[in-house]
Design a protein around this motif. Sequence first.
Motif, short mmCIF file in Angstrom:
data_model
loop_
_atom_site.label_atom_id
_atom_site.label_comp_id
_atom_site.label_asym_id
_atom_site.label_seq_id
_atom_site.Cartn_x
_atom_site.Cartn_y
_atom_site.Cartn_z
N UNK A 226 80.20 -7.51 86.40
CA UNK A 226 80.37 -8.66 85.52
C UNK A 226 79.09 -9.49 85.52
N UNK A 227 78.53 -9.71 84.35
CA UNK A 227 77.35 -10.56 84.22
C UNK A 227 77.82 -11.99 83.98
N UNK A 228 77.47 -12.88 84.90
CA UNK A 228 77.89 -14.29 84.80
C UNK A 228 76.68 -15.18 85.05
N UNK A 229 75.93 -15.44 83.99
CA UNK A 229 74.70 -16.22 84.10
C UNK A 229 74.91 -17.66 83.65
N UNK A 230 74.16 -18.57 84.26
CA UNK A 230 74.27 -19.98 83.88
C UNK A 230 73.67 -20.25 82.50
N UNK A 245 73.75 -0.43 82.16
CA UNK A 245 74.41 0.51 81.26
C UNK A 245 74.36 1.98 81.70
N UNK A 246 73.26 2.46 82.29
CA UNK A 246 73.24 3.86 82.73
C UNK A 246 74.14 4.14 83.94
N UNK A 247 74.61 3.09 84.60
CA UNK A 247 75.42 3.27 85.82
C UNK A 247 76.85 3.67 85.47
N UNK A 248 77.52 4.39 86.35
CA UNK A 248 78.89 4.86 86.10
C UNK A 248 79.95 3.78 86.36
N UNK A 250 82.05 0.03 84.42
CA UNK A 250 82.30 -0.76 83.22
C UNK A 250 81.44 -2.03 83.29
N UNK A 251 80.93 -2.46 82.17
CA UNK A 251 80.11 -3.66 82.10
C UNK A 251 80.84 -4.74 81.31
#
Length: 254
Positions: A226-230, A245-248, A250-251
């Motif tokens: 999970x991307x959680x940026x200020x 994204x290339x990693x196995x 979910x994003x």
Amino acid sequence: MNLINIRKRLRKENPRWVILLIDMMIVMACYILSNFIINSFKGDFDYERMFRKLGWVCTVYFAVFLYFKTYKGVIREAGIKDAQHILMVVFIALAILMLGTFVLRQFVDKEHVLAVYGRMSYAVVFMHAFFTLVCLVSARIFYRTIYEKIFFSDRTLNRVIIVGAGNMGIITQNLLSSDTRTKYKVVAVVDDNPTRIGKRINGFQIRDIQSLTAENVVDWRVDSIIIALDDANKERVKQISQHIEPLPVKLKIM
């Protein structure tokens, strides 16, 4: 009323008065134990004197618990945040008892009714506060464990990594811990800001985003990141997304 209805009712109501009652029982038990330990060494253990002063101790802790609402959010907030809250509450109760004892020792005769019931042993009060703090924090971990086993035993476990060690990352952790449909386990917190790497956040040491490799993701059994940026810097989000994204896994983007 069948067992399913009872579970639903308890889950909905979250019986806070039960938590408060158990907390007060812990306060009483810890005071009795502290008295026994301190005064037994002195050879001066007195049941009658102990129970006279127990009423004042319970009154102070009960009032502090009510004022700071320590019985609320036990299931949702169990962790470092709740431990810090309990530490503050116990310290305030300790300060009240210490200050009251100091005033009584300085200005009131020890035979006076106020001194009989409110003049405490500094050693007993301090040891009691320590035992109470440890027991209350441990109890909250126990509450949450039992609550999850009863009500959330059928939830699926989702192992996640949070990208972002700022305020948004902390908020995301809190949201995940309070989710009633899916049980999330945060396995790591990473960031692309060099000044944050190596520091700690909610018990996690912040890792470099470069540690997000296919090998590590598999070793850590990660389900999603999970991307959680200020900030809302699209370029920064894009760069991080391209790395993940290339990693196995979910994003997700908050």
